[in-house]
Design an enzyme around this catalytic site. Structure first.
Site, PDB file in Angstrom:
ATOM      1  N   GLU A 155       0.550  -1.222   0.001  1.00  0.00           N
ATOM      2  CA  GLU A 155       0.007   0.016  -0.023  1.00  0.00           C
ATOM      3  C   GLU A 155       0.886   1.731  -0.404  1.00  0.00           C
ATOM      4  O   GLU A 155       0.787   2.867  -0.469  1.00  0.00           O
ATOM      5  CB  GLU A 155      -0.901   0.121   1.729  1.00  0.00           C
ATOM      6  CG  GLU A 155      -2.535  -1.180   0.954  1.00  0.00           C
ATOM      7  CD  GLU A 155      -3.240  -0.693   2.117  1.00  0.00           C
ATOM      8  OE1 GLU A 155      -2.720   0.160   3.313  1.00  0.00           O
ATOM      9  OE2 GLU A 155      -4.648  -1.771   2.223  1.00  0.00           O
ATOM     10  N   ASP A 156       1.703   1.080   0.584  1.00  0.00           N
ATOM     11  CA  ASP A 156       2.824   3.021   1.190  1.00  0.00           C
ATOM     12  C   ASP A 156       4.500   2.488   0.141  1.00  0.00           C
ATOM     13  O   ASP A 156       4.688   3.275   0.487  1.00  0.00           O
ATOM     14  CB  ASP A 156       3.755   2.508   2.220  1.00  0.00           C
ATOM     15  CG  ASP A 156       1.913   3.014   3.303  1.00  0.00           C
ATOM     16  OD1 ASP A 156       0.411   3.366   2.831  1.00  0.00           O
ATOM     17  OD2 ASP A 156       1.615   2.595   4.502  1.00  0.00           O
TER      18      ASP A 156
END
Length: 287
Positions: A155-156
């Site tokens: 996600e990051d």
């Protein structure tokens, strides 16, 4: 307890080998204490699934592995040393390999999250370390602990699941994938994650409702680490800290309480775990 008492109470099978070794085996329902004149061998043990003790006086080795008890009774000192060497080869190298993999995953996570910070301004790696620590205290599998270090990486960062699969195998990749929001939700058309916050969280609540125990435990460890930080940050900065989030306090309460209910329902629930109980306590404290 003396070793003969332990053998008498728990071992129901005895086998004599031609090499001068007698092996007593049985099962225990509760962890045993270190017998008299035995020493605990921590570098060959892996709590809580494997424990190893030795006694130079008795020339014996005692192992408890997943509730299975084995006592190696040696007539000759040479066989005692050979058996201990076999245990060192079987479990010692495995422990070293586990540590090397943990170090590799940790270094990888640090590198990929090197520019990430929490809303409080602390380095993002601190959150990943918290999640891994929570799972370690829960005696989770090595794969789940390592997934704890990697759970936000897709996600990051620019790392994808295929990279996790190639580097660390199917099980860890599956764990990470299970707690990663779908790409279409992570990258809304508006480019503003705050606008689809409720949709993303509704997806997570629904997905966790049918997840297995390991996935629920990983997700709960993440939520526990988050809410602990949130409690600390609000204590230091006041109620205005809520303004840093994509959703107001009322919506955050809905989400945390929904996850609390999800983790505790169904045949794969984790309501009896330390992680869940700590999470529940924090939710009640914050809201």
């Amino acid at each position: 307890m003396k070793i003969r008492e332990l053998i008498s109470q728990h071992c129901n099978n005895t086998e004599k080998k031609g090499n001068g070794i007698t092996i007593h085996t049985g099962n225990v329902s509760e962890p045993i204490e270190t017998p008299e004149l035995f020493s605990y061998v921590d570098f060959l043990s892996e709590e809580p699934s494997r424990k190893v003790w030795i006694s130079d006086q008795y020339r014996m080795i005692l192992t408890e592995i997943n509730g299975e008890l084995t006592v190696y009774e040696h007539v000759r000192l040479a066989n005692y040393r050979i058996q201990f060497h076999d245990l060192e080869e079987k479990y010692g190298e495995e422990k070293e390999d586990d540590l090397l993999q943990f170090a590799d995953v940790f270094a990888f996570a640090i590198h990929e999250h090197k520019n990430g910070v929490r809303k409080s301004g602390t380095p993002y790696i601190s959150h990943l370390m918290d999640v891994a620590s929570i799972l370690l205290k829960e005696n989770a599998s090595d794969e789940l602990v390592l997934a704890g270090l990697l759970h936000d990486i897709v996600e990051d960062t620019d790392v994808d699941i295929a990279t996790i699969l190639r580097k660390y195998g199917q099980q860890i990749a599956d764990y990470v994938d299970a707690v990663t929001e779908p790409e279409e939700l992570r990258q809304p058309a508006t480019g503003n994650k705050a606008q689809n916050w409720k949709e993303r969280k509704e997806y997570t609540v629904k997905y966790m409702g049918r997840a297995n125990r390991e996935i629920k435990l990983l997700s709960c460890a993440d939520k526990l680490a988050n809410i602990r930080d949130l409690i600390s940050d609000i204590r230091m900065e006041g109620e205005g800290f809520w303004d840093k989030f994509n959703a107001p306090k009322e919506e955050q309460e809905w989400y945390y309480r929904s996850m609390l209910e999800t983790f505790a329902t169904g045949p794969q629930n984790i309501a009896e775990t330390r992680t869940y109980c700590d999470f529940k306590e924090c939710v009640e404290k914050l809201f």
